[in-house]
Design a protein around this motif. Structure first.
Motif, PDB file in Angstrom:
ATOM      1  N   GLU A 204       0.819  -1.212   0.000  1.00 30.12           N
ATOM      2  CA  GLU A 204       0.000   0.000   0.000  1.00 30.12           C
ATOM      3  C   GLU A 204       0.853   1.263   0.000  1.00 30.12           C
ATOM      4  O   GLU A 204       0.324   2.373  -0.099  1.00 30.12           O
ATOM      5  CB  GLU A 204      -0.925   0.010   1.215  1.00 30.12           C
TER       6      GLU A 204
ATOM      7  N   ASP B 265      -3.645   0.977  -9.614  1.00 28.69           N
ATOM      8  CA  ASP B 265      -3.935   0.423  -8.294  1.00 28.69           C
ATOM      9  C   ASP B 265      -4.831  -0.803  -8.462  1.00 28.69           C
ATOM     10  O   ASP B 265      -6.002  -0.688  -8.850  1.00 28.69           O
ATOM     11  CB  ASP B 265      -4.632   1.475  -7.428  1.00 28.69           C
TER      12      ASP B 265
ATOM     13  N   HIS C 130      -1.238   5.307  -5.200  1.00 27.85           N
ATOM     14  CA  HIS C 130      -0.819   5.824  -3.897  1.00 27.85           C
ATOM     15  C   HIS C 130      -0.961   7.348  -3.781  1.00 27.85           C
ATOM     16  O   HIS C 130      -0.040   8.039  -3.333  1.00 27.85           O
ATOM     17  CB  HIS C 130       0.630   5.435  -3.600  1.00 27.85           C
TER      18      HIS C 130
END
Length: 260
Positions: A153, A214, A241
């Protein structure tokens, strides 16, 4: 911190900052919490209500796997208790907000949907694989394995920073604690809403924010949500991100929209 009881046995930890109206409620993402959404609301006018979904932090609920309907009920309960007329949903929280709006399309005046992950169609195979890997790591109670999943992440170039290390540690602890793993068991196969058609009746002005690259939050999902909502503005970052790479822009974009 105060506790809001939204249903029998469901008590949610919350924090209100600011004062007066309008009141904006912030719904976090998976294994997140108040600390994750506060940066998004720092420049938002009025009262800002941050809360933690069932199974997160000190929030409690009956044992068992939860659904997006459960999360929508959490969000509705906090919004009703605090008189919120605006809402911000992040990832999992965006799904809960969509679920609530599908049932109550006039509930809010303004909404922000940041990184919606799923709507009315199953997640792409790549997303289910990612979530499945996370759930297996949680089930194994292998802290290193969970931390490795959480690290994805964070942008690779930032994973060695103190902020990233703190994030990974806190998120890993949250995923391994409070029985959260069992609650997530059915998540990869769930959709946020049964049908997206009711979203066409939503009256709120909306800001939908997505990003490219993502796996868990496909840009196509953000684009579809924006197409469905009658009064939506869409912004898609060109890289993943955004909370790490574009925090200032993201915060300013959300506050400008909510304060206008």
């Amino acid at each position: 911190m105060v506790t809001i009881e939204v249903a029998p046995g469901v008590r949610l930890e919350s924090l209100t900052t600011g004062s007066g109206t309008p009141v904006t409620v912030f719904a976090h993402g998976l294994a997140g919490g108040i600390a994750d959404t506060r940066p998004l609301g720092g420049a938002v006018a009025g009262s800002r209500v941050f809360f933690q979904f069932r199974g997160h932090g000190a929030s409690t609920a009956p044992a068992g796997a939860w659904t997006y309907q459960d999360l929508a009920d959490d969000l509705r309960g906090v919004a009703d208790a605090t008189g919120a007329t605006r809402a911000v949903g992040v990832s999992l929280g965006a799904g809960a907000l969509c679920r609530l709006l599908a049932a109550e399309p006039t509930r809010f005046d303004r909404i922000v949907l940041f990184l919606p992950a799923v709507l009315d169609e199953p997640r792409p195979a790549a997303a289910r694989t990612r979530l499945g890997g996370l759930l297996r790591a949680i089930a194994s109670a292998d802290r290193d394995a969970v931390a490795a999943e959480v690290a994805t992440e964070v942008p690779a170039e930032l994973r060695g920073t103190s902020a990233a290390r703190a994030f990974i540690t806190l998120r890993t602890t949250a995923l391994l604690g409070s029985g959260l793993g069992a609650s997530l068991a059915g998540l990869p196969d769930q959709t946020a809403v049964d049908s997206a058609e009711p979203l066409k009746a939503v009256t709120a002005e909306a800001l939908v924010i997505g990003c490219r690259g993502d796996t868990l939050h496909p840009a196509e999902t953000a684009e579809r949500v924006a197409d469905l909502l009658p009064r939506a503005t869409l912004h898609v970052y060109d890289e993943p991100h955004p909370l790490w790479r574009h925090r200032h822009d993201l915060r300013e974009r959300i506050s400008t929209f909510l304060n206008s």
